[in-house]
Design a protein around this motif. Structure first.
Motif, PDB file in Angstrom:
ATOM      1  N   ARG A 106     -28.777  70.493 116.928  1.00  0.00           N
ATOM      2  CA  ARG A 106     -27.628  70.322 118.484  1.00  0.00           C
ATOM      3  C   ARG A 106     -26.845  69.504 118.440  1.00  0.00           C
ATOM      4  NH1 ARG A 106     -29.615  69.186 123.700  1.00  0.00           N
ATOM      5  NH2 ARG A 106     -29.229  70.463 125.164  1.00  0.00           N
ATOM      6  N   ILE A 107     -27.524  67.930 117.639  1.00  0.00           N
ATOM      7  CA  ILE A 107     -26.634  66.531 117.722  1.00  0.00           C
ATOM      8  C   ILE A 107     -25.145  66.786 117.329  1.00  0.00           C
ATOM      9  CG2 ILE A 107     -26.690  64.100 116.628  1.00  0.00           C
ATOM     10  CD1 ILE A 107     -29.980  63.513 118.091  1.00  0.00           C
ATOM     11  N   LEU A 108     -25.258  67.451 115.778  1.00  0.00           N
ATOM     12  CA  LEU A 108     -24.058  67.912 115.151  1.00  0.00           C
ATOM     13  C   LEU A 108     -22.718  68.577 115.934  1.00  0.00           C
ATOM     14  CD1 LEU A 108     -25.749  68.758 111.386  1.00  0.00           C
ATOM     15  CD2 LEU A 108     -25.648  66.356 112.628  1.00  0.00           C
ATOM     16  N   VAL A 109     -23.045  69.569 116.622  1.00  0.00           N
ATOM     17  CA  VAL A 109     -22.044  69.620 117.616  1.00  0.00           C
ATOM     18  C   VAL A 109     -21.572  69.375 118.787  1.00  0.00           C
ATOM     19  CG1 VAL A 109     -23.288  71.802 116.973  1.00  0.00           C
ATOM     20  CG2 VAL A 109     -23.520  71.305 119.502  1.00  0.00           C
ATOM     21  N   LYS A 141     -40.309  67.061 122.009  1.00  0.00           N
ATOM     22  CA  LYS A 141     -39.691  66.897 123.798  1.00  0.00           C
ATOM     23  C   LYS A 141     -39.175  66.717 124.633  1.00  0.00           C
ATOM     24  CE  LYS A 141     -44.523  64.553 121.910  1.00  0.00           C
ATOM     25  NZ  LYS A 141     -45.029  63.175 121.809  1.00  0.00           N
ATOM     26  N   VAL A 142     -38.009  66.635 124.851  1.00  0.00           N
ATOM     27  CA  VAL A 142     -36.883  66.352 125.646  1.00  0.00           C
ATOM     28  C   VAL A 142     -36.153  68.113 125.432  1.00  0.00           C
ATOM     29  CG1 VAL A 142     -36.571  64.216 125.066  1.00  0.00           C
ATOM     30  CG2 VAL A 142     -35.011  65.603 124.237  1.00  0.00           C
ATOM     31  N   LEU A 143     -35.837  69.140 124.717  1.00  0.00           N
ATOM     32  CA  LEU A 143     -35.813  70.414 124.861  1.00  0.00           C
ATOM     33  C   LEU A 143     -36.291  71.090 125.952  1.00  0.00           C
ATOM     34  CD1 LEU A 143     -35.545  71.024 121.035  1.00  0.00           C
ATOM     35  CD2 LEU A 143     -34.135  70.242 122.299  1.00  0.00           C
ATOM     36  N   ASP A 144     -35.920  71.716 126.125  1.00  0.00           N
ATOM     37  CA  ASP A 144     -36.139  72.705 128.296  1.00  0.00           C
ATOM     38  C   ASP A 144     -36.545  73.906 127.049  1.00  0.00           C
ATOM     39  OD1 ASP A 144     -36.629  74.711 129.248  1.00  0.00           O
ATOM     40  OD2 ASP A 144     -34.271  74.979 130.401  1.00  0.00           O
ATOM     41  N   PRO A 145     -37.790  74.418 127.232  1.00  0.00           N
ATOM     42  CA  PRO A 145     -38.726  75.401 126.280  1.00  0.00           C
ATOM     43  C   PRO A 145     -38.116  76.998 126.977  1.00  0.00           C
ATOM     44  CG  PRO A 145     -40.149  74.340 128.372  1.00  0.00           C
ATOM     45  CD  PRO A 145     -39.195  73.608 128.282  1.00  0.00           C
ATOM     46  N   ALA A 146     -37.675  77.235 127.834  1.00  0.00           N
ATOM     47  CA  ALA A 146     -37.529  77.983 128.241  1.00  0.00           C
ATOM     48  C   ALA A 146     -35.778  78.448 128.156  1.00  0.00           C
ATOM     49  CB  ALA A 146     -37.149  78.204 130.326  1.00  0.00           C
ATOM     50  N   ALA A 147     -34.936  77.549 127.492  1.00  0.00           N
ATOM     51  CA  ALA A 147     -33.807  78.091 127.089  1.00  0.00           C
ATOM     52  C   ALA A 147     -34.355  78.607 125.629  1.00  0.00           C
ATOM     53  CB  ALA A 147     -33.225  76.756 126.988  1.00  0.00           C
ATOM     54  N   ARG A 148     -33.164  79.528 125.179  1.00  0.00           N
ATOM     55  CA  ARG A 148     -32.755  80.581 124.696  1.00  0.00           C
ATOM     56  C   ARG A 148     -31.876  79.736 123.508  1.00  0.00           C
ATOM     57  NH1 ARG A 148     -30.578  86.469 124.604  1.00  0.00           N
ATOM     58  NH2 ARG A 148     -29.443  86.203 124.864  1.00  0.00           N
ATOM     59  N   MET A 149     -32.611  79.832 122.081  1.00  0.00           N
ATOM     60  CA  MET A 149     -31.572  78.793 120.511  1.00  0.00           C
ATOM     61  C   MET A 149     -29.921  78.359 121.116  1.00  0.00           C
ATOM     62  SD  MET A 149     -32.173  78.279 116.960  1.00  0.00           S
ATOM     63  CE  MET A 149     -33.943  78.291 117.119  1.00  0.00           C
ATOM     64  N   ASP A 202     -28.742  77.829 124.177  1.00  0.00           N
ATOM     65  CA  ASP A 202     -28.482  76.111 125.165  1.00  0.00           C
ATOM     66  C   ASP A 202     -27.584  75.664 123.596  1.00  0.00           C
ATOM     67  OD1 ASP A 202     -30.384  73.737 125.620  1.00  0.00           O
ATOM     68  OD2 ASP A 202     -30.249  73.662 123.569  1.00  0.00           O
ATOM     69  N   ILE A 203     -27.348  75.348 122.563  1.00  0.00           N
ATOM     70  CA  ILE A 203     -26.186  74.855 121.563  1.00  0.00           C
ATOM     71  C   ILE A 203     -25.033  74.994 121.909  1.00  0.00           C
ATOM     72  CG2 ILE A 203     -25.878  76.962 120.152  1.00  0.00           C
ATOM     73  CD1 ILE A 203     -25.936  74.251 117.749  1.00  0.00           C
ATOM     74  N   SER A 204     -24.894  76.976 122.879  1.00  0.00           N
ATOM     75  CA  SER A 204     -23.201  76.901 123.096  1.00  0.00           C
ATOM     76  C   SER A 204     -23.217  76.521 124.547  1.00  0.00           C
ATOM     77  CB  SER A 204     -23.634  79.014 122.782  1.00  0.00           C
ATOM     78  OG  SER A 204     -23.301  79.362 122.025  1.00  0.00           O
ATOM     79  N   ARG A 205     -24.579  75.988 125.062  1.00  0.00           N
ATOM     80  CA  ARG A 205     -23.943  75.151 126.178  1.00  0.00           C
ATOM     81  C   ARG A 205     -22.983  73.871 125.724  1.00  0.00           C
ATOM     82  NH1 ARG A 205     -26.309  71.550 128.771  1.00  0.00           N
ATOM     83  NH2 ARG A 205     -28.531  72.070 127.659  1.00  0.00           N
ATOM     84  N   ILE A 206     -23.933  73.589 125.222  1.00  0.00           N
ATOM     85  CA  ILE A 206     -23.011  72.060 124.750  1.00  0.00           C
ATOM     86  C   ILE A 206     -22.297  72.221 123.895  1.00  0.00           C
ATOM     87  CG2 ILE A 206     -25.609  71.239 124.766  1.00  0.00           C
ATOM     88  CD1 ILE A 206     -25.752  70.790 122.441  1.00  0.00           C
ATOM     89  N   ALA A 207     -22.073  73.396 123.112  1.00  0.00           N
ATOM     90  CA  ALA A 207     -20.441  72.498 122.176  1.00  0.00           C
ATOM     91  C   ALA A 207     -19.391  74.313 122.897  1.00  0.00           C
ATOM     92  CB  ALA A 207     -20.932  73.746 121.085  1.00  0.00           C
ATOM     93  N   ARG A 250     -16.513  75.234 122.315  1.00  0.00           N
ATOM     94  CA  ARG A 250     -15.401  75.310 121.836  1.00  0.00           C
ATOM     95  C   ARG A 250     -15.681  76.011 120.171  1.00  0.00           C
ATOM     96  NH1 ARG A 250     -11.338  69.362 123.399  1.00  0.00           N
ATOM     97  NH2 ARG A 250     -11.478  70.430 125.968  1.00  0.00           N
ATOM     98  N   VAL A 251     -16.732  75.517 120.179  1.00  0.00           N
ATOM     99  CA  VAL A 251     -17.339  76.063 118.959  1.00  0.00           C
ATOM    100  C   VAL A 251     -17.763  77.995 118.867  1.00  0.00           C
ATOM    101  CG1 VAL A 251     -18.931  76.054 116.215  1.00  0.00           C
ATOM    102  CG2 VAL A 251     -18.409  73.992 118.219  1.00  0.00           C
ATOM    103  N   SER A 252     -17.042  78.540 117.800  1.00  0.00           N
ATOM    104  CA  SER A 252     -17.563  80.005 117.726  1.00  0.00           C
ATOM    105  C   SER A 252     -19.074  80.105 118.183  1.00  0.00           C
ATOM    106  CB  SER A 252     -16.339  80.904 117.270  1.00  0.00           C
ATOM    107  OG  SER A 252     -17.191  80.738 115.905  1.00  0.00           O
ATOM    108  N   ASP A 253     -19.582  81.472 118.036  1.00  0.00           N
ATOM    109  CA  ASP A 253     -20.764  81.744 118.080  1.00  0.00           C
ATOM    110  C   ASP A 253     -21.127  82.065 116.506  1.00  0.00           C
ATOM    111  OD1 ASP A 253     -21.440  82.086 120.699  1.00  0.00           O
ATOM    112  OD2 ASP A 253     -22.132  83.564 120.690  1.00  0.00           O
TER     113      ASP A 253
END
Length: 641
Positions: free
Chosen positions: A455-458, A398-406, A409-414, A416-419
């Protein structure tokens, strides 16, 4: 039931083909395979809810099959107890007829033909009613509802008042009470807490007929099945033993297949080299043609690609102080309802704490309070120096941005981790191909929760609070999560109903029960043994947090080799009580049958009573032997405890 050369497609994708399987009366089987291989589809085929595209399915005439889907069932219109009793409609009809016949027998002339006919009918119906344990319907329903976690207050609630997960429990209860010849259970533990899972595990161990189940609970599979059928490489592969033995056998089979593949490749290369070398020589034409024919006859061995093992490690966070969180005399009320009272404990850096307890005991309330999402009613919760908490809720999506692409979104918070690594991680959580470009808003609730966990793991904080992180995860994703948390240098408090996950991960267990929190060192298995060893006085102690002292390791190992699982001990005690109640009933039935033999009605009736008497005497002998064995085992285990 028998599958012969069965095949099934899902759209253009072939799930399985040339699948043959003889399902026996005592089938105790786990159906396993990677996601998308067709496990649930095959279960629906066996249940008669889907059809094959190729081959055939034959079943014994008149056999009963009970099928539990993963979700989607909703019952309404009756109370919980009446809904469960409805599976015995035939027996209840017999019961009503017996009552009517009893009235008639009391009113009719004992010398009349009508009385004789009514008596004969009563004897016939009563015999069938007793054979199906008709006089114990209420107690049978109560035992199953209690085992699946329904309180007695729930029994008279309307079915439509229960949520989706509890609806599935009702459906499961009805199936267990029906006792069909073959149970087909698709993820039966999804909506069960630990206590209900343990009860179902014991129930299936003693189930008198056959069952096939799909489950992502490794411990549950190890405890219940004696065979594993895997859908792999578009075929069915059979393994004797439980899930742990299946994993070992699968590795051995893979090694044998790879060795056979290497040998075949050498043979093929040798033949091709001979053909290429002598193709142009007329004197070798006969030998070349012979080699060509030999090459054409070879059935090529194929080794399908294995799912790549993903080993993901948390980026390790900055360390917190030694004390991560401290609870002092904490209480929590909702109006007049008291959930927690006078709770005190300390969690230190590096602890991995499992919160356990029955549904409704207050586990989720406690973890929300620790996360700061729920205020305490009394007492204090103090976060330690440099401790930064991150909370994963059951409805985290429920706290995720529904418009963001997966992937964005995960690249934005991590960053330094490669695609590539991010896509591999998302693949573990069942997001592959173009799924990673989907907006989060189009995912289902379960899919978004899986993504929220990835998402939490990264980018984790140093204090993780995870409420049911293993929900919606398959075995592969659970292994990734377990390995990541096991290597995490921070502190973790988690709620999970997966026994294997808790056993492998927990260093301490906090039991939430009766408004209090009891603290146990070790994993879930340690908790069970220590809980069994508590004295009555210690169990009754009202202290908010009861720290059970660690026994010496040697003594603990001795206890493990001696003591039966406490759940098994309770089951033996319950079975003993049942046998002690059943024996007098059987003895009374024997006396009544012996008396009936002294009154001649007809040759057929005398033969029927004599046959029934033989059956009752066999039942008496079996129950007596079982009673003696149970008494000995219970006394031995009680003495050890």
């Amino acid at each position: 039931m028998q599958l012969t050369d069965a095949g099934k497609r899902f759209g253009a994708k072939l799930l399985f083909e040339q699948a043959s399987w003889l399902i026996t009366a005592q089938e105790r089987t786990a159906l396993v395979g990677a996601n998308g291989t067709g496990k649930s589809t095959l279960l629906k085929v066996l249940a008669g809810q889907d059809s094959l595209d190729y081959g055939k399915l034959e079943r014994t005439r008149g056999m009963s099959v009970g099928y539990l889907p993963q979700d989607g069932l909703a019952l309404a219109g009756r109370t919980l107890f009446e809904e469960c009793l409805s599976v015995f409609d035939e027996l209840r009809s017999m019961e009503r007829e017996l009552e009517t016949l009893s009235v008639s027998l009391a009113e009719l002339d004992h010398e009349s033909p009508e009385y004789a006919a009514a008596a004969d009918r009563f004897s016939h119906i009563d015999s069938r009613f007793r054979a199906h344990d008709g006089y114990a319907l209420d107690s049978r329903v109560g035992a199953v509802l209690d085992g699946l976690g329904f309180s007695k207050e729930d029994w008279q609630r309307q079915c439509e008042e229960f949520s989706g997960g509890w609806q599935m429990r009702i459906a499961l209860a009805k199936l267990l009470l029906e006792q069909p010849e073959l149970l087909l259970l698709d993820e039966p533990t999804n909506h069960l807490d630990l206590e209900a899972r343990n009860w179902l595990e014991q129930y299936l161990r003693t189930y008198p007929k056959g069952f096939i189940l799909i489950s992502h609970d490794r411990y549950f599979l190890d405890a219940t099945v004696s065979k594993v059928v895997e859908i792999w490489n578009k075929g069915l592969h059979f393994y004797a033993g439980n899930y742990e033995k299946y994993l070992r056998q699968k590795d051995e089979r893979r090694a044998q297949l790879e060795a056979a593949y290497r040998n075949q490749r050498l043979q093929i290369e040798h033949l091709e080299a001979f053909i290429n070398r002598f193709r142009a020589q007329a004197t070798k034409a006969k030998q070349v043609q012979s080699r060509i024919k030999e090459l054409e006859k070879i059935v090529r061995i194929e080794i399908p690609p294995e799912e790549q093992a993903i080993h993901f490690s948390f980026p390790q966070p900055p360390p917190s102080g030694r004390t991560v969180i401290e609870a002092t005399a904490v209480g929590k009320n909702y109006g007049e309802k008291r959930v927690l009272e006078n709770v005190s404990f300390t969690v230190e850096r590096g602890d991995r704490v499992a919160l356990v307890g029955a549904n409704g005991a207050g586990k989720s309330t406690l973890i929300r309070m620790l996360a700061g999402d729920e205020p305490v009613t009394s007492g204090t919760l103090r976060l330690g120096h440099n401790a930064v908490a991150e909370y994963f809720a059951q409805d985290q999506y429920k706290v995720l941005d529904p418009a963001a692409r997966m992937l964005d979104d995960i690249s934005r918070i991590a960053p330094r981790v490669s695609d590539t690594d991010l896509r591999s991680l998302l693949g573990c959580f069942l997001f592959s191909g173009d799924d990673v470009y989907k907006p989060l808003g189009v995912l289902s609730g379960g899919e978004r929760n899986r993504y929220a966990l990835a998402r939490i793991l990264v980018s984790p904080a140093n204090f993780l609070l995870l409420d049911e992180p293993t929900n919606h995860l398959d075995l592969r994703a659970k292994d990734v999560l377990l390995e990541a948390i096991a290597s995490f240098t921070g502190t973790v408090i988690f709620v999970s109903h997966d026994r294997y996950f808790i056993d492998r991960l927990a260093t301490r267990v906090f039991e939430v029960e009766g408004g209090h929190v009891h603290v146990y060192p070790g994993n879930y298995e340690d908790y069970l043994y220590r809980k069994q060893g508590l004295t009555p006085a210690a169990q009754a102690a009202p202290a908010a947090a009861q720290q059970v002292e660690s026994a010496p390791v040697v003594q603990q190992e001795k206890e493990r080799t001696k003591r039966v699982n406490p759940i098994r001990l309770r089951q033996m005690q319950e079975r003993l009580a049942f046998v002690e109640e059943e024996l007098p009933r059987v003895e009374a039935a024997i006396a009544a049958a012996e008396e009936s033999l002294g009154i001649f009605i007809s040759a057929e009736e005398s033969q029927r009573v004599a046959t029934e008497l033989d059956s009752l005497r066999e039942q008496q002998a079996t129950l007596t032997a079982e009673w003696e064995e149970l008494m000995m085992q219970v006394e031995e285990q009680t003495a050890i405890g």
